[in-house]
Design a protein around this motif. Structure first.
Motif, PDB file in Angstrom:
ATOM      1  N   TYR A 103     -14.623 -12.864   9.771  1.00 19.00           N
ATOM      2  CA  TYR A 103     -14.508 -11.425   9.523  1.00 19.00           C
ATOM      3  C   TYR A 103     -14.962 -11.080   8.110  1.00 19.00           C
ATOM      4  CZ  TYR A 103     -12.032 -10.422  13.832  1.00 19.00           C
ATOM      5  OH  TYR A 103     -11.702 -10.265  15.146  1.00 19.00           O
ATOM      6  N   ARG A 104     -15.622  -9.951   7.998  1.00 21.02           N
ATOM      7  CA  ARG A 104     -16.098  -9.445   6.707  1.00 21.02           C
ATOM      8  C   ARG A 104     -15.602  -8.014   6.540  1.00 21.02           C
ATOM      9  NH1 ARG A 104     -16.768 -14.095   5.733  1.00 21.02           N
ATOM     10  NH2 ARG A 104     -18.701 -15.215   5.924  1.00 21.02           N
ATOM     11  N   LEU A 105     -15.421  -7.632   5.295  1.00 19.81           N
ATOM     12  CA  LEU A 105     -15.013  -6.262   5.004  1.00 19.81           C
ATOM     13  C   LEU A 105     -16.204  -5.340   5.229  1.00 19.81           C
ATOM     14  CD1 LEU A 105     -12.864  -4.314   3.895  1.00 19.81           C
ATOM     15  CD2 LEU A 105     -13.771  -4.793   1.608  1.00 19.81           C
ATOM     16  N   LYS A 106     -16.039  -4.393   6.149  1.00 22.96           N
ATOM     17  CA  LYS A 106     -17.116  -3.454   6.444  1.00 22.96           C
ATOM     18  C   LYS A 106     -16.932  -2.160   5.651  1.00 22.96           C
ATOM     19  CE  LYS A 106     -19.315  -0.946  10.227  1.00 22.96           C
ATOM     20  NZ  LYS A 106     -19.277  -0.673  11.668  1.00 22.96           N
ATOM     21  N   ASN A 107     -15.693  -1.710   5.568  1.00 22.76           N
ATOM     22  CA  ASN A 107     -15.431  -0.450   4.901  1.00 22.76           C
ATOM     23  C   ASN A 107     -13.964  -0.420   4.503  1.00 22.76           C
ATOM     24  OD1 ASN A 107     -15.856   2.091   3.880  1.00 22.76           O
ATOM     25  ND2 ASN A 107     -16.110   3.094   5.863  1.00 22.76           N
ATOM     26  N   PHE A 108     -13.630   0.417   3.545  1.00 20.77           N
ATOM     27  CA  PHE A 108     -12.235   0.624   3.197  1.00 20.77           C
ATOM     28  C   PHE A 108     -12.037   2.067   2.761  1.00 20.77           C
ATOM     29  CE2 PHE A 108     -14.129  -0.395  -0.838  1.00 20.77           C
ATOM     30  CZ  PHE A 108     -13.442   0.363  -1.768  1.00 20.77           C
ATOM     31  N   ASP A 109     -10.806   2.503   2.851  1.00 20.20           N
ATOM     32  CA  ASP A 109     -10.448   3.853   2.448  1.00 20.20           C
ATOM     33  C   ASP A 109      -9.036   3.782   1.882  1.00 20.20           C
ATOM     34  OD1 ASP A 109     -10.647   6.562   2.060  1.00 20.20           O
ATOM     35  OD2 ASP A 109     -10.120   7.083   4.116  1.00 20.20           O
ATOM     36  N   TRP A 110      -8.733   4.688   0.984  1.00 21.08           N
ATOM     37  CA  TRP A 110      -7.404   4.724   0.419  1.00 21.08           C
ATOM     38  C   TRP A 110      -6.935   6.156   0.259  1.00 21.08           C
ATOM     39  CZ3 TRP A 110      -6.586   7.130  -4.289  1.00 21.08           C
ATOM     40  CH2 TRP A 110      -7.717   7.387  -5.052  1.00 21.08           C
ATOM     41  N   SER A 111      -5.616   6.308   0.244  1.00 18.55           N
ATOM     42  CA  SER A 111      -5.018   7.612  -0.008  1.00 18.55           C
ATOM     43  C   SER A 111      -3.657   7.386  -0.658  1.00 18.55           C
ATOM     44  CB  SER A 111      -4.873   8.405   1.295  1.00 18.55           C
ATOM     45  OG  SER A 111      -4.028   7.726   2.186  1.00 18.55           O
ATOM     46  N   ILE A 112      -3.183   8.428  -1.312  1.00 21.03           N
ATOM     47  CA  ILE A 112      -1.866   8.357  -1.950  1.00 21.03           C
ATOM     48  C   ILE A 112      -0.954   9.352  -1.247  1.00 21.03           C
ATOM     49  CG2 ILE A 112      -0.572   8.771  -4.086  1.00 21.03           C
ATOM     50  CD1 ILE A 112      -3.045   7.971  -5.637  1.00 21.03           C
ATOM     51  N   ARG A 113       0.242   8.927  -0.993  1.00 26.57           N
ATOM     52  CA  ARG A 113       1.222   9.837  -0.419  1.00 26.57           C
ATOM     53  C   ARG A 113       2.532   9.666  -1.156  1.00 26.57           C
ATOM     54  NH1 ARG A 113       5.027   8.316   3.298  1.00 26.57           N
ATOM     55  NH2 ARG A 113       5.041   6.119   3.851  1.00 26.57           N
ATOM     56  N   MET A 114       3.384  10.630  -1.051  1.00 22.88           N
ATOM     57  CA  MET A 114       4.661  10.600  -1.739  1.00 22.88           C
ATOM     58  C   MET A 114       5.760  10.412  -0.697  1.00 22.88           C
ATOM     59  SD  MET A 114       5.889  10.800  -4.811  1.00 22.88           S
ATOM     60  CE  MET A 114       4.606  11.589  -5.762  1.00 22.88           C
ATOM     61  N   ALA A 115       6.506   9.319  -0.823  1.00 20.96           N
ATOM     62  CA  ALA A 115       7.651   9.093   0.062  1.00 20.96           C
ATOM     63  C   ALA A 115       8.831   9.877  -0.497  1.00 20.96           C
ATOM     64  CB  ALA A 115       7.979   7.614   0.138  1.00 20.96           C
ATOM     65  N   LEU A 116       9.424  10.715   0.347  1.00 20.47           N
ATOM     66  CA  LEU A 116      10.540  11.539  -0.105  1.00 20.47           C
ATOM     67  C   LEU A 116      11.887  10.915   0.228  1.00 20.47           C
ATOM     68  CD1 LEU A 116       9.130  15.040   0.873  1.00 20.47           C
ATOM     69  CD2 LEU A 116       9.041  13.889  -1.349  1.00 20.47           C
ATOM     70  N   HIS A 117      11.897   9.962   1.165  1.00 20.10           N
ATOM     71  CA  HIS A 117      13.117   9.253   1.552  1.00 20.10           C
ATOM     72  C   HIS A 117      12.787   7.775   1.662  1.00 20.10           C
ATOM     73  CE1 HIS A 117      15.234  12.977   2.559  1.00 20.10           C
ATOM     74  NE2 HIS A 117      14.143  13.376   3.200  1.00 20.10           N
TER      75      HIS A 117
ATOM     76  N   LEU B 253      17.492   6.514   3.857  1.00 19.58           N
ATOM     77  CA  LEU B 253      17.514   7.970   3.884  1.00 19.58           C
ATOM     78  C   LEU B 253      18.058   8.593   2.600  1.00 19.58           C
ATOM     79  CD1 LEU B 253      18.500   8.671   7.596  1.00 19.58           C
ATOM     80  CD2 LEU B 253      16.237   8.730   6.571  1.00 19.58           C
ATOM     81  N   PHE B 254      17.927   7.875   1.507  1.00 18.83           N
ATOM     82  CA  PHE B 254      18.254   8.451   0.210  1.00 18.83           C
ATOM     83  C   PHE B 254      17.035   9.212  -0.294  1.00 18.83           C
ATOM     84  CE2 PHE B 254      21.105   4.667   0.142  1.00 18.83           C
ATOM     85  CZ  PHE B 254      22.309   5.357   0.139  1.00 18.83           C
ATOM     86  N   LYS B 255      17.295  10.293  -0.992  1.00 11.42           N
ATOM     87  CA  LYS B 255      16.183  11.062  -1.552  1.00 11.42           C
ATOM     88  C   LYS B 255      15.535  10.253  -2.663  1.00 11.42           C
ATOM     89  CE  LYS B 255      17.644  15.697  -0.504  1.00 11.42           C
ATOM     90  NZ  LYS B 255      17.911  17.032  -1.012  1.00 11.42           N
ATOM     91  N   CYS B 256      14.229  10.270  -2.655  1.00 14.88           N
ATOM     92  CA  CYS B 256      13.485   9.585  -3.708  1.00 14.88           C
ATOM     93  C   CYS B 256      12.102  10.204  -3.791  1.00 14.88           C
ATOM     94  CB  CYS B 256      13.378   8.090  -3.440  1.00 14.88           C
ATOM     95  SG  CYS B 256      12.353   7.657  -2.040  1.00 14.88           S
ATOM     96  N   ARG B 257      11.418   9.899  -4.819  1.00  9.65           N
ATOM     97  CA  ARG B 257      10.026  10.346  -4.958  1.00  9.65           C
ATOM     98  C   ARG B 257       9.239   9.100  -5.337  1.00  9.65           C
ATOM     99  NH1 ARG B 257       8.413  15.577  -5.850  1.00  9.65           N
ATOM    100  NH2 ARG B 257       7.077  14.872  -7.537  1.00  9.65           N
ATOM    101  N   LEU B 258       8.767   8.407  -4.334  1.00 11.53           N
ATOM    102  CA  LEU B 258       8.077   7.143  -4.540  1.00 11.53           C
ATOM    103  C   LEU B 258       6.615   7.286  -4.129  1.00 11.53           C
ATOM    104  CD1 LEU B 258       8.313   4.076  -5.188  1.00 11.53           C
ATOM    105  CD2 LEU B 258       8.827   3.739  -2.773  1.00 11.53           C
ATOM    106  N   PRO B 259       5.683   7.176  -5.095  1.00  3.56           N
ATOM    107  CA  PRO B 259       4.269   7.250  -4.714  1.00  3.56           C
ATOM    108  C   PRO B 259       3.851   5.954  -4.008  1.00  3.56           C
ATOM    109  CG  PRO B 259       4.487   6.889  -7.074  1.00  3.56           C
ATOM    110  CD  PRO B 259       5.868   7.042  -6.535  1.00  3.56           C
ATOM    111  N   LEU B 260       3.127   6.106  -2.924  1.00  4.06           N
ATOM    112  CA  LEU B 260       2.634   4.960  -2.151  1.00  4.06           C
ATOM    113  C   LEU B 260       1.128   5.088  -1.959  1.00  4.06           C
ATOM    114  CD1 LEU B 260       5.363   4.858   0.635  1.00  4.06           C
ATOM    115  CD2 LEU B 260       5.182   3.344  -1.337  1.00  4.06           C
TER     116      LEU B 260
END
Length: 173
Positions: A100-114, A118-125
């Motif tokens: 297998y070879r890497l053909k393509n990749f993509d990334w994004s950032i999202r913010m986890a709120l819990h 189920l505790f409130k948090c602000r964790l960037p992922l």
């Protein structure tokens, strides 16, 4: 692996000459010596395994499987042929690389709120999607990384880049 029993039948001179012969044949070079030694296939396999299991960059070369009279000789051989042995490792490893070879990749950032409790948090992922392919099919892999995991991945990728640059330098010599 009972290396001692079979390798102990070799003289010190033949031991070194056979190791050189293996590297010379592998790199398609003219033999280091004029005389070629006929080698028992079992002994050759053991010597090839010994070369493959040796890390020439290590602080200590492990020689426990060798007869005592060959241990110091082997350490000196590894020091003298360090670059050849490293190149030998590179070529050996490349034969078993995954198809297998890497053909393509993509990334994004999202913010986890819990978090999972189920505790409130602000964790960037970071979501990292890798598209891998071979001749027959492709597959996607999704990684979700927090900041610490992302930093570890970046550090590892930098180590890979450095190792590849070192290998390119070795291969160009």
């Amino acid at each position: 692996m009972d290396t001692t029993k079979n390798l102990s039948s070799l003289s010190e001179n033949n031991f070194i000459q056979l190791l050189r012969q293996i590297l010379d044949e592998y790199f398609h070079r003219l033999p280091s010596t004029k005389q070629t030694i006929k080698i028992d296939p079992q002994i050759r396999i053991q010597l090839e395994q010994l070369l493959r299991s040796t890390n020439p960059s290590a602080n200590k070369i492990i020689t426990n499987d060798l007869p005592e009279n060959l241990q110091k000789l082997y350490i000196n051989f590894v020091n003298d042929y360090r670059h050849d042995i490293e190149r030998y490792h590179i070529y050996q490893a490349s034969q078993y690389m995954d198809e297998y070879r890497l053909k393509n990749f993509d990334w994004s950032i999202r913010m986890a709120l819990h978090d999972e409790h189920l505790f409130k948090c602000r964790l960037p992922l970071v979501n990292l999607q890798l598209e891998l392919t071979n001749e027959k099919n492709s597959k996607d892999i999704l990684l979700e990384l927090d900041e610490q995991e992302l930093n570890k991945l970046i550090d590892e990728m930098m180590k890979i880049e450095q190792a590849m640059n070192n290998n390119n330098l070795l291969l160009s010599q």
